[in-house]
Scaffold this active site. Structure first.
Site, PDB file in Angstrom:
ATOM      1  N   LYS A 188       0.881  -1.127   0.230  1.00 46.79           N
ATOM      2  CA  LYS A 188       0.045   0.204  -0.009  1.00 46.79           C
ATOM      3  C   LYS A 188       0.777   1.234  -0.308  1.00 46.79           C
ATOM      4  CE  LYS A 188      -1.952   2.592   3.344  1.00 46.79           C
ATOM      5  NZ  LYS A 188      -1.703   3.851   2.465  1.00 46.79           N
ATOM      6  N   GLY A 241       6.888   5.048   8.340  1.00 44.74           N
ATOM      7  CA  GLY A 241       5.944   6.209   8.734  1.00 44.74           C
ATOM      8  C   GLY A 241       6.302   6.775  10.058  1.00 44.74           C
ATOM      9  N   GLU A 244       3.742   7.149  15.784  1.00 42.20           N
ATOM     10  CA  GLU A 244       2.489   7.078  16.403  1.00 42.20           C
ATOM     11  C   GLU A 244       1.492   6.034  15.562  1.00 42.20           C
ATOM     12  OE1 GLU A 244       1.677   7.981  19.404  1.00 42.20           O
ATOM     13  OE2 GLU A 244       3.530   9.151  19.646  1.00 42.20           O
ATOM     14  N   GLU A 263      10.420   1.185  10.182  1.00 42.11           N
ATOM     15  CA  GLU A 263      11.395   2.552  10.004  1.00 42.11           C
ATOM     16  C   GLU A 263      10.632   3.605  10.142  1.00 42.11           C
ATOM     17  OE1 GLU A 263      12.902   5.374   8.774  1.00 42.11           O
ATOM     18  OE2 GLU A 263      12.946   4.746   6.566  1.00 42.11           O
ATOM     19  N   CYS A 297      13.129  11.428   7.264  1.00 42.60           N
ATOM     20  CA  CYS A 297      13.132  10.868   8.531  1.00 42.60           C
ATOM     21  C   CYS A 297      14.529  11.232   9.196  1.00 42.60           C
ATOM     22  CB  CYS A 297      12.768   9.575   8.593  1.00 42.60           C
ATOM     23  SG  CYS A 297      13.514   8.616   7.351  1.00 42.60           S
ATOM     24  N   GLU A 394       9.336  15.798  15.844  1.00 48.45           N
ATOM     25  CA  GLU A 394       9.696  15.951  14.365  1.00 48.45           C
ATOM     26  C   GLU A 394       8.741  16.822  13.582  1.00 48.45           C
ATOM     27  OE1 GLU A 394       8.952  12.176  12.161  1.00 48.45           O
ATOM     28  OE2 GLU A 394      11.014  12.524  11.271  1.00 48.45           O
TER      29      GLU A 394
HETATM   30  P1  ADP Z   1       1.849  10.521   7.559  1.00 48.12           P
HETATM   31  O1  ADP Z   1       1.271  11.166   8.517  1.00 48.12           O
HETATM   32  O2  ADP Z   1       3.175  11.344   6.770  1.00 48.12           O
HETATM   33  O3  ADP Z   1       0.978  10.199   6.398  1.00 48.12           O
HETATM   34  P2  ADP Z   1       1.583   7.758   8.523  1.00 48.12           P
HETATM   35  O4  ADP Z   1       2.489   7.094   9.257  1.00 48.12           O
HETATM   36  O5  ADP Z   1       0.393   8.181   9.100  1.00 48.12           O
HETATM   37  O6  ADP Z   1       2.372   9.184   8.062  1.00 48.12           O
HETATM   38  O7  ADP Z   1       1.654   7.024   6.927  1.00 48.12           O
HETATM   39  C1  ADP Z   1       2.496   6.203   6.537  1.00 48.12           C
HETATM   40  C2  ADP Z   1       1.792   5.185   5.893  1.00 48.12           C
HETATM   41  O8  ADP Z   1       1.021   4.528   6.987  1.00 48.12           O
HETATM   42  C3  ADP Z   1       0.782   5.564   4.847  1.00 48.12           C
HETATM   43  O9  ADP Z   1       0.918   4.610   3.782  1.00 48.12           O
HETATM   44  C4  ADP Z   1      -0.460   5.550   5.749  1.00 48.12           C
HETATM   45  O10 ADP Z   1      -1.605   5.225   4.864  1.00 48.12           O
HETATM   46  C5  ADP Z   1      -0.319   4.327   6.552  1.00 48.12           C
HETATM   47  N1  ADP Z   1      -1.038   4.336   7.694  1.00 48.12           N
HETATM   48  C6  ADP Z   1      -1.647   5.418   8.443  1.00 48.12           C
HETATM   49  N2  ADP Z   1      -2.399   4.856   9.598  1.00 48.12           N
HETATM   50  C7  ADP Z   1      -2.324   3.503   9.404  1.00 48.12           C
HETATM   51  C8  ADP Z   1      -3.145   2.375  10.173  1.00 48.12           C
HETATM   52  N3  ADP Z   1      -3.619   2.709  11.122  1.00 48.12           N
HETATM   53  N4  ADP Z   1      -2.717   1.294  10.040  1.00 48.12           N
HETATM   54  C9  ADP Z   1      -2.080   0.874   8.718  1.00 48.12           C
HETATM   55  N5  ADP Z   1      -1.305   1.904   7.819  1.00 48.12           N
HETATM   56  C10 ADP Z   1      -1.574   3.021   8.205  1.00 48.12           C
END
Ligand code: ADP
Length: 491
Positions: A188, A241, A244, A263, A297, A394
């Protein structure tokens, strides 16, 4: 080699794949939706992209499972898996300009940064192509009349969830080792940047990957990503990502005890000693924070400067910062494009306001640039204190905090006083200082007199809450294989 020409991209795509790639076919969602994807330089919609719902995730997982257990992939020689990765690298090289343009269009990074990323994609795919037939077990001198050896086998169906800041490079970091080790993939991409992954999906089919080996499903984290994390037939989640998000994923993955690698973010200390090469250090500090608008990052966002040169250093960095050319990311003379989204723009401006409120000294920048697209001026805060929010969180934007220091012990203690541990750098001509710092700083990567040097061949990942596991290099193979011990009675 992808050439870094001083030209606008010669081929900017005007049509885009927008469907889901499942089992080798481009399909519409069964229970998903669609969403607009934006050009961050203008705020305009580029295309509407299909989003996968839980049924689509399930279809993709079933295709990946079948390809893993009984398709041609399951019987393929390791060297032939490598050949497919080489094929894909060659196709990426042939379409480098088009892919770079697409990356710039959807992500906002400058065209030359995108060209650099595409070279990184090619390097990564070739590096792991070479590994495919070199993933070996061992023979073990076990007690008794037995022969014991180990096999390294694929983990299985891997779910890969990636962010928007390096869309194709993050894809390559995840596909390379996963496929070299014989896994099958459900990926994804980030909802902000779905387009380049879809285009490389087309190239993967052309390269000859059998149906089901690579599945690409776009969508949002809380829906599509979540459905992957809780799916009982995904063996591992590889995620890049925010911290949190990783915490949520780790909790949700607990019910199926999935393997996870993470990561995550950082608040990396970039430490300048008075005995450094000052010109190189100013340039290094500039690159460390402003590369890709700080949307890295590893961004060198905590800039520790030795008290003796603090004033001069800040003056020189400020002068250099004011030369940075911000604008149309397709223009090869542009050095900084937009931030990726309205949300990121608002977040960064919020941190800048907070920095001022908390009493840091705003030296340059601090403002949005223009009123179209999501541009932020490169920003320096001086006399930042460790306890300020801008020194702890960050920001993921072009905002650096300068923190004066006096001694090595002090700076190491302060550099480590964070729950992050992704990267760190030191600028000095004293080899003893460099080695001491490298040994004591808690970070997955340490740079001496350089910054942001990341290569397909070197392990990359975080200490503490900056991650779990390592990507790149031989280290990544461990996270994409299961170790099996085979013991045979000898007569
Ligand atoms: P950002 O805020 O920069 O988008 P995220 O950590 O939210 O950073 O996003 C990184 C990836 O994780 C994206 O592909 C996002 O769709 C996915 N993502 C966000 N929330 C979830 C979740 N609860 N479960 C799985 N994937 C998630």
């Amino acid at each position: 080699m992808v050439t870094l020409t001083a030209t606008r991209p010669t081929a900017v795509p005007t049509t885009y794949p927008t469907k889901l790639l499942i089992d080798g076919h481009w399909v519409d969602p069964l229970d998903g939706d669609s969403f607009p994807t934006i050009n961050p330089a203008t705020g305009e919609t580029i295309a509407t992209v299909a989003a996968a719902g839980p049924k689509d995730v399930d279809r993709a997982v079933k295709a990946a499972r079948q390809a893993l257990e009984s398709g041609p992939w399951s019987r393929m020689d390791a060297a032939d898996r490598g050949k497919l990765l080489y094929n894909l690298a060659d196709l990426v090289e042939q379409r480098a300009e088009e892919l770079a343009a697409l990356e710039t269009l959807n992500c906002g990074k400058t065209i030359n940064d995108s060209r650099g990323d595409i070279q990184g994609v090619i390097n990564t795919l070739r590096y792991y192509a070479g590994w495919a037939d070199k993933i070996e077990g061992r023979t073990i001198p076990v007690r008794g009349n037995f022969l014991s050896y180990t096999l390294r086998q694929p983990v299985g169906v891997v779910g890969q969830i990636i962010p928007w800041n390096f869309p194709l490079l993050m894809l390559a970091w995840k596909w390379g080792p996963a496929l070299a080790c014989g896994n099958t993939v459900v990926m994804k991409p980030a909802e902000q940047t779905p387009l380049s992954a879809l285009r490389i999906g087309e190239l993967a089919i052309e390269a000859g990957f059998p149906p089901g080996v690579i599945n690409l499903i776009n969508g949002f984290g809380e829906t599509t990503g979540h459905a992957m994390v809780v799916h009982p037939d995904i063996d591992k989640i590889a995620f890049t990502g925010h911290v949190e998000t990783a915490k949520i994923i780790q909790k949700n993955a607990a019910d199926t005890l999935k393997r996870t690698t993470f990561e995550l973010g950082g608040k990396s200390p970039n430490v300048i000693f008075a005995d450094c090469d000052l010109d190189a250090a100013v340039e290094g500090a500039f690159h460390a924070i402003y590369f890709h608008g700080g949307q890295c990052c590893t961004a060198g966002s905590r800039l520790f400067v030795e008290e003796k040169i603090h004033r001069e250093f800040v003056q020189r960095l400020a002068a250099r910062t004011q030369t940075r050319r911000i604008g149309d990311p397709m223009d090869p003379n542009t050095q900084q494009g937009p931030q990726v989204s309205q949300e990121q723009l608002d977040k960064i401006l919020g941190y800048i306001a907070l920095g001022q409120k908390e009493g840091a000294n705003l030296v340059v920048g601090g403002n949005r640039v223009g009123d179209r697209g999501f541009f932020v001026a490169p920003t320096i805060f001086d006399n930042v204190r460790d306890e300020m929010t801008i020194a702890k969180d960050e920001i993921f934007g072009p905002v650096v905090g300068v923190l004066p220091f006096q001694s090595m012990d002090e700076v190491i203690e302060r550099a480590n006083r964070t729950h992050y541990g992704l990267a760190a750098a030191i600028w000095t001509k004293d080899i003893d200082k460099a080695h001491l710092f490298a040994k004591r700083v808690k970070a997955g990567t340490v740079w001496v007199n350089c910054y942001h040097v990341v290569d397909a061949t070197t392990p990359f990942g975080g200490f503490k809450m900056s991650g779990q596991g390592r990507e790149n290099g031989e280290a990544a193979l461990e996270h994409y294989t299961e170790l099996k011990t085979v013991t045979i009675r000898l007569r």
